[in-house]
Structure formats: C-alpha cells, structure tokens
Design an enzyme around this catalytic site. Structure first.
Site, mmCIF file in Angstrom:
data_model
loop_
_atom_site.group_PDB
_atom_site.id
_atom_site.type_symbol
_atom_site.label_atom_id
_atom_site.label_comp_id
_atom_site.label_asym_id
_atom_site.label_seq_id
_atom_site.Cartn_x
_atom_site.Cartn_y
_atom_site.Cartn_z
ATOM 1 N N GLY A 4 -10.019 -9.610 -0.354
ATOM 2 C CA GLY A 4 -8.928 -10.072 0.410
ATOM 3 C C GLY A 4 -8.337 -11.326 0.012
ATOM 4 O O GLY A 4 -7.226 -11.640 -0.284
ATOM 5 N N ARG B 207 0.874 -1.120 0.140
ATOM 6 C CA ARG B 207 -0.103 -0.090 0.223
ATOM 7 C C ARG B 207 0.708 1.460 -0.006
ATOM 8 O O ARG B 207 0.495 2.133 -0.545
ATOM 9 C CB ARG B 207 -0.724 -0.009 1.290
ATOM 10 C CG ARG B 207 -2.088 -0.985 0.908
ATOM 11 C CD ARG B 207 -3.144 -0.796 2.127
ATOM 12 N NE ARG B 207 -4.398 -1.225 1.772
ATOM 13 C CZ ARG B 207 -5.445 -1.725 2.435
ATOM 14 N NH1 ARG B 207 -5.287 -1.807 3.703
ATOM 15 N NH2 ARG B 207 -6.492 -2.162 2.185
ATOM 16 N N LYS C 148 -19.540 -17.752 1.914
ATOM 17 C CA LYS C 148 -21.198 -17.593 2.208
ATOM 18 C C LYS C 148 -21.930 -16.780 0.949
ATOM 19 O O LYS C 148 -21.414 -15.639 0.428
ATOM 20 C CB LYS C 148 -21.307 -16.967 3.642
ATOM 21 C CG LYS C 148 -20.691 -17.934 4.614
ATOM 22 C CD LYS C 148 -20.834 -17.242 5.759
ATOM 23 C CE LYS C 148 -20.524 -18.055 7.256
ATOM 24 N NZ LYS C 148 -20.752 -17.187 8.506
ATOM 25 N N GLY D 2 -13.205 -4.188 1.071
ATOM 26 C CA GLY D 2 -14.778 -3.666 1.383
ATOM 27 C C GLY D 2 -15.144 -2.893 -0.146
ATOM 28 O O GLY D 2 -16.215 -2.901 -0.814
HETATM 29 P P1 ADP Z 1 -12.914 -12.729 -0.463
HETATM 30 O O1 ADP Z 1 -12.232 -12.148 0.765
HETATM 31 O O2 ADP Z 1 -11.938 -12.564 -1.824
HETATM 32 O O3 ADP Z 1 -14.023 -11.663 -0.749
HETATM 33 P P2 ADP Z 1 -14.454 -14.574 0.963
HETATM 34 O O4 ADP Z 1 -13.865 -14.033 2.200
HETATM 35 O O5 ADP Z 1 -15.995 -14.454 0.570
HETATM 36 O O6 ADP Z 1 -13.303 -13.979 -0.189
HETATM 37 O O7 ADP Z 1 -14.285 -16.386 0.782
HETATM 38 C C1 ADP Z 1 -12.913 -16.763 1.251
HETATM 39 C C2 ADP Z 1 -13.152 -18.052 2.104
HETATM 40 O O8 ADP Z 1 -14.089 -18.840 1.391
HETATM 41 C C3 ADP Z 1 -11.765 -18.625 2.065
HETATM 42 O O9 ADP Z 1 -11.303 -18.857 3.565
HETATM 43 C C4 ADP Z 1 -12.040 -20.295 1.512
HETATM 44 O O10 ADP Z 1 -11.713 -21.362 2.663
HETATM 45 C C5 ADP Z 1 -13.797 -20.169 1.768
HETATM 46 N N1 ADP Z 1 -14.390 -21.439 0.853
HETATM 47 C C6 ADP Z 1 -14.247 -21.339 -0.370
HETATM 48 N N2 ADP Z 1 -14.779 -22.530 -0.833
HETATM 49 C C7 ADP Z 1 -15.256 -23.284 0.357
HETATM 50 C C8 ADP Z 1 -15.887 -24.356 0.670
HETATM 51 N N3 ADP Z 1 -16.402 -25.109 -0.314
HETATM 52 N N4 ADP Z 1 -16.173 -24.818 1.914
HETATM 53 C C9 ADP Z 1 -15.589 -24.058 2.785
HETATM 54 N N5 ADP Z 1 -15.121 -22.918 2.724
HETATM 55 C C10 ADP Z 1 -14.903 -22.254 1.419
#
Ligand code: ADP
Ligand code: MG
Length: 392
Positions: free
Chosen positions: A350, A36, A193, A373
């Site tokens: 992230g 950053r 999620k 975010g």
């Molecule tokens: P970002 O930070 O890029 O927005 P998220 O925080 O929404 O992404 O999602 C990342 C998380 O989702 C990771 O920790 C990953 O382990 C989890 N994840 C992805 N697929 C699965 C799965 N099938 N079961 C459990 N966790 C999962």
C-alpha cells in the site's frame, strides 16, 4: 505454469462467474479511485468477445457477514458502467433463472459476497450455491487470493476454473521476479516495523543476492548492532531476531545493505530542521527519518549490478518532505534502469505504491502490484489459496 487462462476454455454460451476485486475507496456515493474497476476491463471484454456471459462476484468493505446497506455493491454500479462502457445489471438475490434471463452482452453484478458469514468461513454450501449460478469460474482477484473464501477458493474446486487477465499478469510478473528470476536479484524491504515483515525477511535471505533494509526497520538492525538510535522508531525487543536474520543471510550468501548515512530531525514535521549524520551519530533527542544521499549512491551501485529488483516498503518516512528523498531518488534510479532495459522491477504494498506514485515513477516500473496483503504473502513464500485452487 499449470493454471488455465481465458484462452484455454470454450466460453461461447457459458455463464462465467468472475471473481473480481472492486473494493474501491468511496467518499459518500462517489468512487474516489477507479483503478481497481478499470483493471478488470480486459477480462470482462475478453469473456464477452468469446461469447460468455460475465457474472461478477465481489466483496465490498468489511460487513462482517451481515447485510450493511452502505456496503452494497449497488454504490459502485455507476462507476462500473462508466469504466466498462456497458450496461451492468445488479442482482441483489441471485438465482440461476434470474441470471439466465439477462442478456449476454451486458454484465451482471451480484451483491456483496460478504453479506453472509458463509463467504469468509469458506462454507461448502455457499460455494455450491455460487457454483450453481454459472458454468465456469474465472478468478481475476489476485488481491483477494490470500484468503480462502467461498468465492475465491471453495468455488474453484467445483467448476472448471481459470485465471482472468489481471490475475495472469500478476502471476507472470511475480513469477518472473522471484520464481525464476534473472540474477542477481536485489530486494528492498523498508517500512515501519520489522515485526510486520519478519517472515518476509526470513524468506528473502534465502532467495535473493542482495537485501536492502530501510525505513524504521533498519533502525532495529542498527540497534541490534549496538548502535544508539536516539528517539527513532525501532523495535528494541526485536534486536535478537534482527541478528538472527543477519546470520541467516550470511549463511545463504545474501548481502545485507543497511543505511550508510541517515537523515535525523527532532520531530516528524514538515519543514523540521534536519541533517545528514552517520548511522551511529543520531543525537539522543532526535530520530532517524530517512536514509541519506550516500546510502542512495550505494543503492544505485547495487541496482546497477542487478537484473531483477523487488521492492516493498519505503526507505524513510516518505509522507512528509524532505524525508521522502531517499525513497524517491532510489525509485528514480530503478525506474531509469528499467526504462533502459537493464532491470526488471516489481513493487507492491500500500504505502510503497503511493511512495512510487509520489516519486512519479510508478509507470516506469516493470510491474506494480496493486495487491497489498496478497503481494506480501506471496513474497513471504506462502501459497495463496485462491491461486492454488486454480491449479485444479
Ligand atoms: P507498505 O504499506 O508498502 O507495506 P509499510 O506500511 O510497511 O509499507 O511502511 C510504511 C510506513 O513506514 C510509512 O508510513 C512510513 O512513514 C514509515 N516509515 C518508514 N521509515 C520510517 C522511519 N525511519 N521512521 C518512522 N517511520 C518510518
Ligand atoms: Mg502500509
């Protein structure tokens, strides 16, 4: 676009209040990742070259409106001086006369803007005070632009304002990917999620031609289709909402892609015994942790048929091998198509950025947003107050 850049204002002799995001990770007194800090350098240099005095405004950590010595920006001073290759004068209690007494070819760093509750409250008095410290305002903190704070939003209404180089780069890349993209457009949305990305999915179905749903949230869609996903992470109560999104997509002419095969294991552990299965064949005592090779092959075809890709969220639990395979392999396909000039690829989030780094392809994407975010809110179609205020 209606915002101004560094090239649009006369900066000679002007004090330029420059909002940056230098909220870097620390281990004790050492900055562990200077990304950053390194990224603000073009803005700092371009202002100085044009005869302006750079006064950096920034937050650091979450001091919640109080003075917390561990969250003083003093701690990033050595890393900042090293990265910028310039002397940086740290000012704990800023005033116009102190700032005026400092030379034009050094950089001024003002103490953590969040040491008072007036910053996050976007208190007009704080905005007026900050504005009184300089002549013009430069916002180079896209990653803080989704918050309407005194130093990101309030101040922009009080001074002639413009976007710094990093902000400009983010806005151009994002505009190219979703604002007026080359079609067809594919969006990949994965991660844990559905509930955290509902607005995102809802917005995307009306904007993109293909929507790839992966990760834990794909399990929720499988459940919605009446499939038993065993012990998989899935938000079973979100099933009606998932069905709603499928209906909305159909009406909008957006093709949804769910996994056509999955990788299942009894535990989320390194070296856990795992196998590829059909999406409807997850054993009751096992969980879906990744998409399978047939899914990656199908995604490859989708990517090849598109001109623009926008990606947020990994396709599997990529932190532990081999459940990183689908994410890494799909990322490699996207990177190769980008390198060949066939695809514009933009990614952010992230975990997404760390997954792409892990796959070793981040540098081959057209653009990687370092904003978590703000990137998500932008993808959701929201107006970012810090950007809106630049429109003057
Ligand atoms: P970002 O930070 O890029 O927005 P998220 O925080 O929404 O992404 O999602 C990342 C998380 O989702 C990771 O920790 C990953 O382990 C989890 N994840 C992805 N697929 C699965 C799965 N099938 N079961 C459990 N966790 C999962
Ligand atoms: Mg995350």
């Amino acid at each position: 676009m209606s915002w101004k850049t560094i090239d649009d204002l006369a900066l000679a002799g002007k004090t330029v209040l420059t909002r940056v995001d230098i909220n870097v990770p620390m281990d004790g007194d050492v900055v562990t990742d200077t990304t950053r800090i390194d990224k603000i350098r073009p803005t700092v240099e371009d202002i100085i070259v044009r005869g302006g005095k750079v006064v950096l405004l920034a937050h650091f950590g979450r001091p919640k409106g109080k003075v917390v010595p561990e969250m003083s920006l003093r701690h990033v001073l050595p890393a900042l001086e090293k990265s910028l290759g310039r002397k940086v004068d740290f000012v704990e209690r800023p005033s116009r006369s102190v700032i005026d007494s400092l030379p034009f070819d050094s950089v001024v760093l003002v103490e953590n803007t969040r040491f008072t509750p007036m910053e996050e409250a976007n208190d007009p008095e704080m905005a007026r005070f900050l504005a009184s410290l300089g002549d013009v305002f430069c916002n180079d903190a896209f990653s803080a632009a989704h918050r309407a704070h005194a130093s990101t939003e309030g101040i922009a209404h009080l001074l002639p304002s413009f976007a710094g180089r990093l902000m400009e780069e983010e806005l151009r890349a994002l505009e190219a990917a979703l604002g007026n993209p080359q079609r067809p457009v594919v969006a990949v949305v994965g991660g844990a999620k559905v509930s955290t990305k509902l607005e995102l999915l809802g917005n995307l179905v009306s904007k993109v031609d293909h929507l790839v749903i992966g990760g834990g949230m794909a399990n929720t869609f499988l459940v919605a289709k009446g499939i038993d996903v065993g012990k998989s992470l899935a938000e079973r109560d979100m099933a009606p909402i998932a069905l709603d999104i499928l209906t909305k997509a159909k009406a909008a002419g957006c093709t949804i892609h769910l996994p056509v095969d999955v990788v299942v294991a009894a535990a989320f552990k390194a070296g856990a015994e795992n196998k590829v299965a059909a999406p409807n064949a997850c054993p009751p005592d096992q969980m879906i942790l990744d998409a399978g090779p047939a899914t990656v092959a199908a995604l490859t075809k989708v990517f090849e048929s598109c001109k623009t890709l926008i990606w947020n969220g990994p396709l599997g639990a990529f932190e532990i091998a081999p459940f990183d395979a689908a994410t890494s392999n799909a990322a490699r396909v996207a990177a190769a198509l980008t390198k060949a000039g066939k695809l514009v690829s933009v990614a952010g989030g992230g975990d997404t950025v760390s997954a792409l780094n892990h796959a070793g392809v981040a540098a081959d994407f057209t653009f990687i947003s370092t904003a978590g975010g703000a990137f998500l809110e932008w993808m959701e179609g929201k107006v970012l107050p810090g950007v809106a205020a630049l429109h003057g």
